[in-house]
Design a protein around this motif. Structure first.
Motif, mmCIF file in Angstrom:
data_model
loop_
_atom_site.group_PDB
_atom_site.id
_atom_site.type_symbol
_atom_site.label_atom_id
_atom_site.label_comp_id
_atom_site.label_asym_id
_atom_site.label_seq_id
_atom_site.Cartn_x
_atom_site.Cartn_y
_atom_site.Cartn_z
ATOM 1 N N ASN A 128 2.725 5.967 -7.266
ATOM 2 C CA ASN A 128 1.652 6.395 -7.801
ATOM 3 C C ASN A 128 1.186 5.162 -8.837
ATOM 4 O OD1 ASN A 128 -0.760 8.179 -8.361
ATOM 5 N ND2 ASN A 128 0.240 8.798 -10.131
ATOM 6 N N THR A 163 -0.983 1.118 -9.002
ATOM 7 C CA THR A 163 -1.783 0.425 -8.275
ATOM 8 C C THR A 163 -1.284 -0.749 -7.634
ATOM 9 O OG1 THR A 163 -2.500 -1.024 -10.184
ATOM 10 C CG2 THR A 163 -3.575 1.056 -9.910
ATOM 11 N N LYS A 164 -1.736 -1.429 -6.775
ATOM 12 C CA LYS A 164 -1.313 -2.650 -5.957
ATOM 13 C C LYS A 164 -1.167 -3.790 -7.091
ATOM 14 C CE LYS A 164 -4.024 -2.735 -2.585
ATOM 15 N NZ LYS A 164 -4.684 -3.078 -1.286
ATOM 16 N N ARG A 165 -2.145 -3.634 -8.045
ATOM 17 C CA ARG A 165 -2.499 -4.765 -9.247
ATOM 18 C C ARG A 165 -0.962 -4.450 -10.025
ATOM 19 N NH1 ARG A 165 -6.770 -5.146 -13.734
ATOM 20 N NH2 ARG A 165 -6.105 -7.065 -14.644
ATOM 21 N N THR A 166 -0.844 -3.388 -10.418
ATOM 22 C CA THR A 166 0.692 -3.279 -11.127
ATOM 23 C C THR A 166 1.646 -3.376 -10.661
ATOM 24 O OG1 THR A 166 -0.635 -1.352 -12.210
ATOM 25 C CG2 THR A 166 1.732 -1.165 -12.457
ATOM 26 N N ALA A 179 2.780 1.396 -3.542
ATOM 27 C CA ALA A 179 1.849 1.998 -4.557
ATOM 28 C C ALA A 179 1.536 3.478 -4.530
ATOM 29 C CB ALA A 179 0.273 0.946 -4.387
ATOM 30 N N THR A 180 1.201 4.013 -3.243
ATOM 31 C CA THR A 180 1.187 5.335 -2.759
ATOM 32 C C THR A 180 2.254 6.179 -3.184
ATOM 33 O OG1 THR A 180 -0.442 4.932 -1.256
ATOM 34 C CG2 THR A 180 0.467 7.239 -1.239
ATOM 35 N N ASP A 191 0.780 -1.116 0.013
ATOM 36 C CA ASP A 191 -0.092 0.175 -0.160
ATOM 37 C C ASP A 191 0.991 1.231 -0.124
ATOM 38 O OD1 ASP A 191 -2.605 -1.242 0.131
ATOM 39 O OD2 ASP A 191 -2.372 -1.463 2.141
#
Length: 139
Positions: free
Chosen positions: A14, A16-19, A10-11, A7
């Motif tokens: 920038n 997504t967690k999926r990416t 990802a932040t 998390d």
């Protein structure tokens, strides 16, 4: 060493967690795992991801190009580390020669991308010239 959860990464990047999971799947990044299987990223992982994102966004590299770019970057980093750990002058010279070859590969990738961008731009400029000539004829 500070480790970050997916998390937080990802932040910070920038993404997504999926990416992030997909980038791990295709070998662009290799986070550590906790005993419970949670992905844990180091600051080095985050810095690497930011360079990958930069290559993707600024240069428009595809995922396949990113994989090759990362491979070449890792080779260069390994060569730099070997150079730092070598005191023999001839070995250092050989390391510098190898680093130069590897850097040539990386620069060739960038040059190929730039050439495609310049060709695209030239096409657009030619179209603009034709439009302006058409406008001049109508005035």
């Amino acid at each position: 060493m500070t480790l970050y959860k997916i998390d937080e990464v990802a932040t910070a990047c920038n993404l997504t967690k999926r990416t992030l999971r997909y980038y791990e799947e295709i070998g662009l990044v290799s986070p550590q795992r906790s005993e419970g299987g949670t992905r844990l990223y180091s600051q080095t992982d985050i810095d690497r991801l930011k360079k990958i994102i930069n290559a993707r966004d600024v240069l428009g590299f595809s995922l396949q190009e990113l994989q090759h770019y990362v491979k070449v970057t890792e080779m260069l980093n390994d060569q730099r580390e070997q150079y730092r750990n070598t005191t023999d002058e001839e070995e250092r010279r050989q390391q510098l020669i190898e680093m130069n070859k590897t850097l040539d590969q990386q620069l060739h990738m960038v040059d190929e991308k730039l050439n495609r961008i310049y060709a695209f731009k030239a096409d657009a400029e030619l179209l603009r010239q034709r439009i302006q000539e058409g406008l001049a004829k109508l005035n």
